[in-house]
Scaffold this motif. Structure first.
Motif, PDB file in Angstrom:
ATOM      1  N   ALA A  28       0.833  -1.207   0.000  1.00 26.22           N
ATOM      2  CA  ALA A  28       0.000   0.000   0.000  1.00 26.22           C
ATOM      3  C   ALA A  28       0.867   1.257   0.000  1.00 26.22           C
ATOM      4  N   ILE A  29       1.958   1.198   0.740  1.00 28.68           N
ATOM      5  CA  ILE A  29       2.889   2.332   0.785  1.00 28.68           C
ATOM      6  C   ILE A  29       3.547   2.524  -0.579  1.00 28.68           C
ATOM      7  N   MET A  30       3.881   1.402  -1.251  1.00 29.66           N
ATOM      8  CA  MET A  30       4.500   1.489  -2.578  1.00 29.66           C
ATOM      9  C   MET A  30       3.523   2.046  -3.613  1.00 29.66           C
ATOM     10  N   VAL A  31       2.223   1.789  -3.431  1.00 28.45           N
ATOM     11  CA  VAL A  31       1.215   2.362  -4.335  1.00 28.45           C
ATOM     12  C   VAL A  31       1.283   3.887  -4.290  1.00 28.45           C
ATOM     13  N   LYS A  32       1.387   4.438  -3.072  1.00 33.51           N
ATOM     14  CA  LYS A  32       1.473   5.894  -2.940  1.00 33.51           C
ATOM     15  C   LYS A  32       2.792   6.432  -3.484  1.00 33.51           C
ATOM     16  N   GLU A  33       3.871   5.695  -3.271  1.00 35.11           N
ATOM     17  CA  GLU A  33       5.172   6.141  -3.763  1.00 35.11           C
ATOM     18  C   GLU A  33       5.221   6.118  -5.293  1.00 35.11           C
ATOM     19  N   VAL A  96      -8.221   7.461   2.076  1.00 37.27           N
ATOM     20  CA  VAL A  96      -8.188   7.330   3.536  1.00 37.27           C
ATOM     21  C   VAL A  96      -6.830   6.891   4.072  1.00 37.27           C
ATOM     22  N   GLY A  97      -5.875   6.600   3.188  1.00 40.19           N
ATOM     23  CA  GLY A  97      -4.527   6.278   3.636  1.00 40.19           C
ATOM     24  C   GLY A  97      -4.167   4.816   3.487  1.00 40.19           C
ATOM     25  N   ALA A  98      -2.860   4.550   3.416  1.00 43.03           N
ATOM     26  CA  ALA A  98      -2.357   3.186   3.235  1.00 43.03           C
ATOM     27  C   ALA A  98      -2.698   2.296   4.426  1.00 43.03           C
ATOM     28  N   GLY A  99      -2.529   2.841   5.644  1.00 46.78           N
ATOM     29  CA  GLY A  99      -2.778   2.044   6.846  1.00 46.78           C
ATOM     30  C   GLY A  99      -4.241   1.684   7.007  1.00 46.78           C
ATOM     31  N   ILE A 100      -5.119   2.680   6.883  1.00 46.62           N
ATOM     32  CA  ILE A 100      -6.552   2.448   7.075  1.00 46.62           C
ATOM     33  C   ILE A 100      -7.102   1.499   6.017  1.00 46.62           C
ATOM     34  N   SER A 101      -6.712   1.702   4.770  1.00 49.07           N
ATOM     35  CA  SER A 101      -7.215   0.840   3.689  1.00 49.07           C
ATOM     36  C   SER A 101      -6.786  -0.610   3.892  1.00 49.07           C
ATOM     37  N   SER A 102      -5.599  -0.814   4.465  1.00 49.98           N
ATOM     38  CA  SER A 102      -5.124  -2.171   4.730  1.00 49.98           C
ATOM     39  C   SER A 102      -5.950  -2.847   5.815  1.00 49.98           C
ATOM     40  N   PRO A 289      -1.359  -5.885   7.934  1.00 49.29           N
ATOM     41  CA  PRO A 289      -1.985  -4.580   8.175  1.00 49.29           C
ATOM     42  C   PRO A 289      -1.431  -3.856   9.387  1.00 49.29           C
ATOM     43  N   ILE A 290      -1.023  -4.616  10.417  1.00 46.96           N
ATOM     44  CA  ILE A 290      -0.434  -3.964  11.598  1.00 46.96           C
ATOM     45  C   ILE A 290       0.841  -3.239  11.214  1.00 46.96           C
ATOM     46  N   THR A 291       1.683  -3.901  10.421  1.00 44.10           N
ATOM     47  CA  THR A 291       2.934  -3.288   9.968  1.00 44.10           C
ATOM     48  C   THR A 291       2.661  -2.049   9.135  1.00 44.10           C
ATOM     49  N   THR A 292       1.662  -2.123   8.238  1.00 42.63           N
ATOM     50  CA  THR A 292       1.333  -0.981   7.389  1.00 42.63           C
ATOM     51  C   THR A 292       0.905   0.214   8.227  1.00 42.63           C
ATOM     52  N   VAL A 293       0.037  -0.029   9.216  1.00 39.40           N
ATOM     53  CA  VAL A 293      -0.443   1.051  10.088  1.00 39.40           C
ATOM     54  C   VAL A 293       0.715   1.696  10.850  1.00 39.40           C
ATOM     55  N   LEU A 294       1.650   0.875  11.327  1.00 40.07           N
ATOM     56  CA  LEU A 294       2.764   1.388  12.119  1.00 40.07           C
ATOM     57  C   LEU A 294       3.785   2.155  11.273  1.00 40.07           C
ATOM     58  N   VAL A 295       3.955   1.721  10.026  1.00 40.58           N
ATOM     59  CA  VAL A 295       4.992   2.309   9.170  1.00 40.58           C
ATOM     60  C   VAL A 295       4.497   3.523   8.388  1.00 40.58           C
ATOM     61  N   ALA A 296       3.205   3.515   7.992  1.00 40.45           N
ATOM     62  CA  ALA A 296       2.657   4.562   7.120  1.00 40.45           C
ATOM     63  C   ALA A 296       2.884   5.992   7.627  1.00 40.45           C
ATOM     64  N   PRO A 297       2.783   6.268   8.949  1.00 45.61           N
ATOM     65  CA  PRO A 297       3.033   7.643   9.395  1.00 45.61           C
ATOM     66  C   PRO A 297       4.448   8.139   9.080  1.00 45.61           C
ATOM     67  N   THR A 299       6.457   6.844   6.494  1.00 47.87           N
ATOM     68  CA  THR A 299       6.762   6.814   5.061  1.00 47.87           C
ATOM     69  C   THR A 299       5.862   7.750   4.262  1.00 47.87           C
ATOM     70  N   SER A 300       4.595   7.882   4.688  1.00 45.07           N
ATOM     71  CA  SER A 300       3.629   8.669   3.910  1.00 45.07           C
ATOM     72  C   SER A 300       3.078   9.864   4.677  1.00 45.07           C
ATOM     73  N   GLY A 301       3.553  10.064   5.909  1.00 46.26           N
ATOM     74  CA  GLY A 301       3.080  11.205   6.691  1.00 46.26           C
ATOM     75  C   GLY A 301       1.623  11.098   7.107  1.00 46.26           C
ATOM     76  N   GLU A 302       1.093   9.875   7.192  1.00 45.32           N
ATOM     77  CA  GLU A 302      -0.315   9.701   7.546  1.00 45.32           C
ATOM     78  C   GLU A 302      -0.528   9.864   9.048  1.00 45.32           C
ATOM     79  N   THR A 303      -1.681  10.429   9.397  1.00 41.50           N
ATOM     80  CA  THR A 303      -2.052  10.574  10.802  1.00 41.50           C
ATOM     81  C   THR A 303      -3.310   9.757  11.074  1.00 41.50           C
TER      82      THR A 303
END
Length: 339
Positions: A28-33, A96-102, A289-297, A299-303
């Motif tokens: 999901a993070i790579m999709v945004k990148e 809605v963000g990489a973390g939430i969508s995951s 999904p846990i990893t995505t939620v923890l990393v997304a802030p 890598t992607s500045g998500e809150t």
């Protein structure tokens, strides 16, 4: 057709599934990148992954024989639903963000038992009917529907609250993901030991709904010139505003996403899923999904709001309970060994 069945050791199965889960966690993070228009992103990702799998599928066919006709049809059907899932999910990532969508993808734990109940005369545990409304409530919180307008970026898209649109797309992706998993497992049982061939046909079939979305639904069509985000953020008018121009770096991210986050990830998870205990697999898949939620802030500045965090915890706890992970944990703490 050969009767050989490809098997792997438990150690190798653990290694492969963990590598696959790690790749999925960052997809999901790579999709945004990569920053391609969502349906274009999904189309390119699956097309490249399909090409990557061709030599491996050919080698598997030589060793084990080709898929039978029913397995082939099921793989193509599974791919169509996974294509819808991935397209909707890509839009949700930007809305809605990489973390939430995951997290929203975990709706599949409701879909799978309902499909098995309908077609396989499977009877879900009584706890399933209690978990369904809890899971739905958690998904609503996770999507940020009750949080009001976002602190930055657009509050609406196509005249509707962006949190609602993103959450609905995430829910659609979770439903289609559940149908894909159900259909894919049916295909796998018909062709034991064949991991790559079904996925190759799945990837090819994914292109159908993605192409339909590009040419009949998306305003941008097939766009390899303009991105979605501007300086890593969704513009205030994403319906009409072009994102940053697609660069060589974006194309590099696209190839990494297709090869690592798609082809490698799905094959490795498939091999691990077939060769490990289902409860263990369910627990390991939660790490994605846990990893995505923890990393997304980072890598992607998500809150993530407090209500969204509560929703995430509810969803993950429901998934864990439905898969009896709490029992496995208690057994481990008590020193009970499974025979």
């Amino acid at each position: 057709m050969s009767d050989k069945v490809s098997t792997v050791s438990k150690k190798m199965a653990y290694t492969l599934i963990m590598l696959g889960i790690l790749a999925l966690a960052f997809s999901a993070i790579m999709v945004k990148e990569a920053n391609f228009e969502p349906s274009t992103n999904a189309f390119l990702r699956c097309a490249i992954a399909f090409i990557v799998l061709i030599p491996f599928a050919y080698n598997e066919r030589k060793k084990l024989g080709k898929l039978n006709n029913k397995g082939l049809v099921l793989a193509i059907g599974a791919g169509i639903f996974l294509g819808i899932d991935m397209t909707a999910w890509n839009y949700a990532i930007f809305y809605v963000g990489a973390g939430i969508s995951s997290i929203l993808l975990n709706l599949q734990i409701i879909v799978l038992p309902l499909l098995a109940l309908t077609f396989d005369k499977f009877k879900p545990k009584k706890s399933f009917w209690v978990l369904v409304p809890i899971m739905i409530f958690g998904i609503i919180l996770t999507g940020g529907i009750f949080d009001g307008d976002p602190a930055e970026g657009p509050a609406t898209i196509y005249g509707h609250p962006i949190a609602v649109v993103g959450t609905l797309l995430g829910v659609l992706s979770g439903i289609c993901y559940g149908i894909y998993l159900y259909t894919s497992r049916k295909s796998g049982t018909l062709n034991p030991g064949r991991y790559v061939q079904p996925l190759m046909w799945v990837f090819l079939a994914q292109l159908i709904p993605q192409a339909f979305t590009m040419f009949f639904i998306s305003d941008a069509g097939f766009d390899i010139v303009h991105g979605v985000l501007v300086d890593g953020k969704l513009p205030m008018n994403p319906e009409t505003t072009f994102g940053d121009p697609i660069t060589t770096v974006n194309w590099i991210w696209m190839f990494v996403l297709a090869v690592v986050g798609h082809a490698m990830a799905w094959v490795f998870v498939q091999i691990g899923s077939v060769n490990l205990d289902p409860t263990i697999v369910a627990g390991l898949l939660l790490l994605s999904p846990i990893t995505t939620v923890l990393v997304a802030p980072y890598t992607s500045g998500e809150t993530t709001s407090t209500l969204q965090i509560v929703g995430i915890v509810i969803v993950l706890a429901a998934v864990a309970y439905q898969n009896d992970l709490h029992k496995a944990l208690l057994d481990r703490l008590r020193g009970v060994k499974k025979e």
